[in-house]
Design an enzyme around this catalytic site. Structure first.
Site, mmCIF file in Angstrom:
data_model
loop_
_atom_site.group_PDB
_atom_site.id
_atom_site.type_symbol
_atom_site.label_atom_id
_atom_site.label_comp_id
_atom_site.label_asym_id
_atom_site.label_seq_id
_atom_site.Cartn_x
_atom_site.Cartn_y
_atom_site.Cartn_z
ATOM 1 N N HIS A 236 0.584 -0.708 -0.479
ATOM 2 C CA HIS A 236 0.340 -0.070 -0.325
ATOM 3 C C HIS A 236 0.808 0.818 0.289
ATOM 4 C CE1 HIS A 236 -3.648 1.828 0.888
ATOM 5 N NE2 HIS A 236 -2.608 3.101 1.870
ATOM 6 N N GLU A 237 1.219 1.121 0.993
ATOM 7 C CA GLU A 237 2.670 2.926 0.741
ATOM 8 C C GLU A 237 3.465 2.765 -0.477
ATOM 9 O OE1 GLU A 237 1.785 4.876 3.412
ATOM 10 O OE2 GLU A 237 0.407 3.163 4.689
ATOM 11 N N HIS A 240 1.488 4.583 -2.890
ATOM 12 C CA HIS A 240 1.595 5.673 -1.969
ATOM 13 C C HIS A 240 3.047 6.993 -3.094
ATOM 14 C CE1 HIS A 240 -2.132 6.863 -0.364
ATOM 15 N NE2 HIS A 240 -2.039 5.835 0.495
ATOM 16 N N GLU A 266 -4.681 7.918 -3.175
ATOM 17 C CA GLU A 266 -5.292 6.811 -2.050
ATOM 18 C C GLU A 266 -5.488 4.892 -3.925
ATOM 19 O OE1 GLU A 266 -4.615 5.966 0.313
ATOM 20 O OE2 GLU A 266 -6.601 4.579 1.207
#
Ligand code: CO
Length: 471
Positions: A236-237, A240, A266
């Site tokens: 997820h990170e 980003h 997101e």
């Protein structure tokens, strides 16, 4: 920072917020800006600007007009109150005491209402707060999106619940912190992240922050009995982070090298976490490596069994631990409650009761404590009313972008099976990252997919994937 540093830190934050706001809305800046662009019609007044320069001027104008609506003392007060409230929230959560947090939340709700008045709105005060985080969104549009989602998700959830429960106990055995960090670094080493420009560290809540496309930092969180949660956090990170790294470095310092909005940000994290990281192809590639790292845990567990366990669906209390099917329902609960708090239909002291009732209505479960209920998220203590819907919008966008990606790369899963990820990064960079703030959310969706934003691709994805797994 030691806990005793909080009060002075609060003062620093408030002072800095005030100074930044002062610069952003200074008369000198306004004077120059009005020479370049008409504030009312957005017509560029000078000749000879490049396309990129025109976009920058337009976006600077948008930012200025938005910031200029807030009086400077209000900005300082807002950051002072929220910095203090975030500390109290953390204590209140620890002690499971909503009473402790309630007076601060009262203040924040009242400040957010004032903020909405300053920004202005025509329909619902929540519109003003929502559009601060996602300029293309309104309460009405968001309500329709959630209605569409509920219509598809609720029957799917009902069908899944009727099936045999998936056994996932092997995912919840102890893996020590050092080993988990090793796994996180191993996973990261296969992703298309430039080592010289990024790093991974440990924090109590995972996040990603970029100072520059060449200085991107991410963190993960370790829960000893949830090593998979750690790996999905990293994916997820990293998503980003890849967005920030893909911004056009030659325009750094201007809107041309800034992300579009929180929703689009997101969409990039959810892309790597769910579209890629939850694909069968990805685990075909990574599972044998994981098995080698965790022989005691995963020996004899087939890829199929592991994959099914990693996709266990069960309504739960905590949003950040929720599965893909129920996640957006958690966001819906917050959306409806914050709308009512801001609109005045719900009083702060009635929040715990209202939270539990909404959870019962939407997810069919009631948290035993406020710690697992209305005190679980930090967002409200930071004054971020209107932020939560961007999580759901990110999910929808990722699904919609992915349809187009799969058309452009019909062999994507075979390539992912072999550990080839760079073509994905390049596709995202070309379609989304490189444009900076050239387009807004509505425009980028239209440009990439040819269609307006819709919840349909996300619902179709859930139905197809979970029907194959469960039904
Ligand atoms: Co995120």
């Amino acid at each position: 920072m030691p806990p005793g540093g909080n009060p002075s830190r609060t003062q620093q934050i408030s002072l800095l917020s005030g100074l930044i706001h002062q610069e952003r809305t200074s008369r000198t800046f306004k004077k120059w800006l009005t020479k370049l662009i008409s504030f009312s019609t957005e017509r560029i007044k000078v000749k000879g600007l490049s396309r990129g320069e025109k976009i920058n001027v337009r976006e600077w104008c948008h930012d200025f007009l938005r910031q200029d609506k807030l009086p400077n003392p209000f900005v300082k007060q807002f950051s002072q109150v929220t910095a203090e409230a975030a500390q109290i929230w953390s204590l209140a959560k620890k002690q499971n005491s909503f009473k402790l947090f309630a007076p601060f939340l009262e203040k924040i709700v009242s400040l957010c209402r004032q903020k909405a008045e300053f920004f202005g709105f025509s329909d619902h005060p929540y519109d003003a707060l929502l559009s601060y985080f996602e300029p293309c969104m309104t309460t009405k549009k968001m309500t329709a999106i959630f209605e569409g989602l509920q219509k598809e998700i609720k029957p799917l959830l009902k069908k899944i619940k009727a099936e045999h429960p998936v056994s996932a106990s092997f995912l919840h055995r102890n893996v020590p912190e050092a080993k988990q960090m090793e796994l996180a670094h191993l996973l990261l080493s296969y992703l298309p992240m430039e080592k010289a420009y990024s790093r991974l560290d440990l924090s109590s809540h995972p996040f990603s922050i970029a100072m520059h496309p060449h200085d991107s930092r991410i963190t993960t969180r370790i829960v000893p009995k949830d090593f998979l949660g750690n790996l999905f956090s990293v994916l997820h990170e990293a998503g980003h982070s890849l967005y920030e790294m893909g911004l056009p470095i030659e325009s750094w310092g201007t809107p041309l090298a800034e992300s579009i909005s929180l929703s689009v940000h997101e969409s990039q994290s959810r892309w790597w976490e769910t579209r890629i990281g939850r694909s069968y192809g990805f685990w075909k590639f990574f599972y044998p490596k994981l098995q080698k790292e965790l022989p005691g845990l995963l020996k004899g567990v087939s890829l199929k069994k592991f994959y099914a366990a990693a996709h266990k669906v069960k309504p739960s209390f905590i949003r950040v631990d929720a599965d893909e099917v129920t996640y957006n329902l958690h966001v819906l609960v917050r959306f409806e409650l914050e709308k009512d708090l801001i609109g005045g239909a719900l009083a702060v002291h009635d929040l715990p009761e209202a939270w539990n009732a909404k959870m019962k209505e939407v997810l069919g479960i009631v948290p035993p404590t406020d710690r697992e209920g209305c005190l679980q998220d930090i967002h409200w203590s930071l004054g971020d009313f209107g932020y939560f819907p961007t999580y759901t919008l990110g999910n929808l966008l990722a699904a919609q972008f992915f349809l187009r990606f799969a058309k452009d790369h019909p062999d994507w899963e075979e390539r992912v099976c072999k550990g080839d990820f760079d073509f994905i990064r390049i596709w995202l960079r070309d379609k989304v990252h490189r444009a900076g703030r050239t387009y807004n959310l509505d425009e980028i969706v239209k440009k990439v997919t040819g269609k307006p934003l819709s919840e349909a691709p996300f619902c179709a994805y859930l139905k197809k994937k979970y029907s194959a797994l469960y039904l």
